[in-house]
Design a protein around this motif. Structure first.
Motif, short mmCIF file in Angstrom:
data_model
loop_
_atom_site.label_atom_id
_atom_site.label_comp_id
_atom_site.label_asym_id
_atom_site.label_seq_id
_atom_site.Cartn_x
_atom_site.Cartn_y
_atom_site.Cartn_z
N SER A 27 0.82 -1.21 0.00
CA SER A 27 0.00 0.00 0.00
C SER A 27 0.85 1.26 0.00
O SER A 27 0.39 2.30 -0.43
CB SER A 27 -0.94 0.00 1.21
N GLY A 29 2.60 3.29 2.57
CA GLY A 29 2.12 4.31 3.50
C GLY A 29 3.17 5.37 3.79
O GLY A 29 4.08 5.63 3.00
N ARG A 30 3.03 5.96 4.95
CA ARG A 30 3.92 7.04 5.37
C ARG A 30 5.35 6.55 5.57
O ARG A 30 6.31 7.25 5.24
CB ARG A 30 3.38 7.65 6.66
N TYR A 31 5.50 5.35 6.09
CA TYR A 31 6.83 4.78 6.33
C TYR A 31 7.62 4.68 5.03
O TYR A 31 8.78 5.09 4.97
CB TYR A 31 6.69 3.40 6.98
N GLU A 32 6.99 4.13 3.99
CA GLU A 32 7.67 3.98 2.71
C GLU A 32 8.04 5.33 2.11
O GLU A 32 9.08 5.48 1.48
CB GLU A 32 6.82 3.17 1.73
N ALA A 33 7.15 6.32 2.28
CA ALA A 33 7.44 7.66 1.76
C ALA A 33 8.64 8.29 2.46
O ALA A 33 9.51 8.88 1.82
CB ALA A 33 6.21 8.56 1.90
N VAL A 34 8.72 8.13 3.78
CA VAL A 34 9.84 8.68 4.54
C VAL A 34 11.13 7.97 4.16
O VAL A 34 12.17 8.61 3.95
CB VAL A 34 9.57 8.58 6.06
N THR A 37 12.24 9.14 0.69
CA THR A 37 12.77 10.51 0.73
C THR A 37 14.16 10.54 1.36
O THR A 37 15.07 11.18 0.83
CB THR A 37 11.82 11.43 1.53
#
Length: 140
Positions: A27, A29-34, A37
């Protein structure tokens, strides 16, 4: 040794991406985005160059202020030299740990194996340092 155990536990818990069961969609989420980055940020050569210059100036400046005659109180001068020793020591420990970790990971083993190899290499280097200190008296 307690701090080493805590650091090992944190490294095992935090290093690497989250895994999902086969057939399930990621999915993202925020973890993968951080992680993505930070990964892009760390892979930028300018970041490495600025970090190297910053660490060099910090260590060199603290040594220069610690041993030079710049009117700094003696207690602060000793503290600055100790800060430089601490930074260099942390860099060496990080080099040994991460070198063993990434060497293990590049051979196809998992995060836990990498952390175990890094911890083992760091512990072995520490034992060598203690042995040399007891036999020859290198530090202090």
């Amino acid at each position: 040794m307690g701090l080493l155990v805590v650091a090992t536990f944190v490294a095992v818990a935090e290093i690497g991406g989250k895994r999902s069961a086969p057939g399930r969609d990621e999915s993202g989420g925020r973890y993968e985005a951080v992680v993505a980055t930070l990964g892009e940020f760390v892979r930028t050569p300018v970041v490495w160059a600025v970090s190297f210059v910053g660490v060099t100036v910090l260590v060199g400046g603290s040594i220069l202020l610690g041993v030079g005659s710049f009117g700094i109180p003696e207690a602060l001068a000793g503290t600055l030299v100790n800060v430089a020793y601490l930074i260099v020591g942390l860099l060496l420990v990080g080099f040994v740990f991460l070198g063993a970790y990434f060497a293990t990971r590049s051979r196809g083993l998992g995060n836990a194996h990498g952390v175990a190899a890094g911890t083992l290499a760091t512990g072995a280097a520490f034992l060598v340092l203690v042995t040399v200190q007891l036999v020859v008296g290198v530090v202090g």
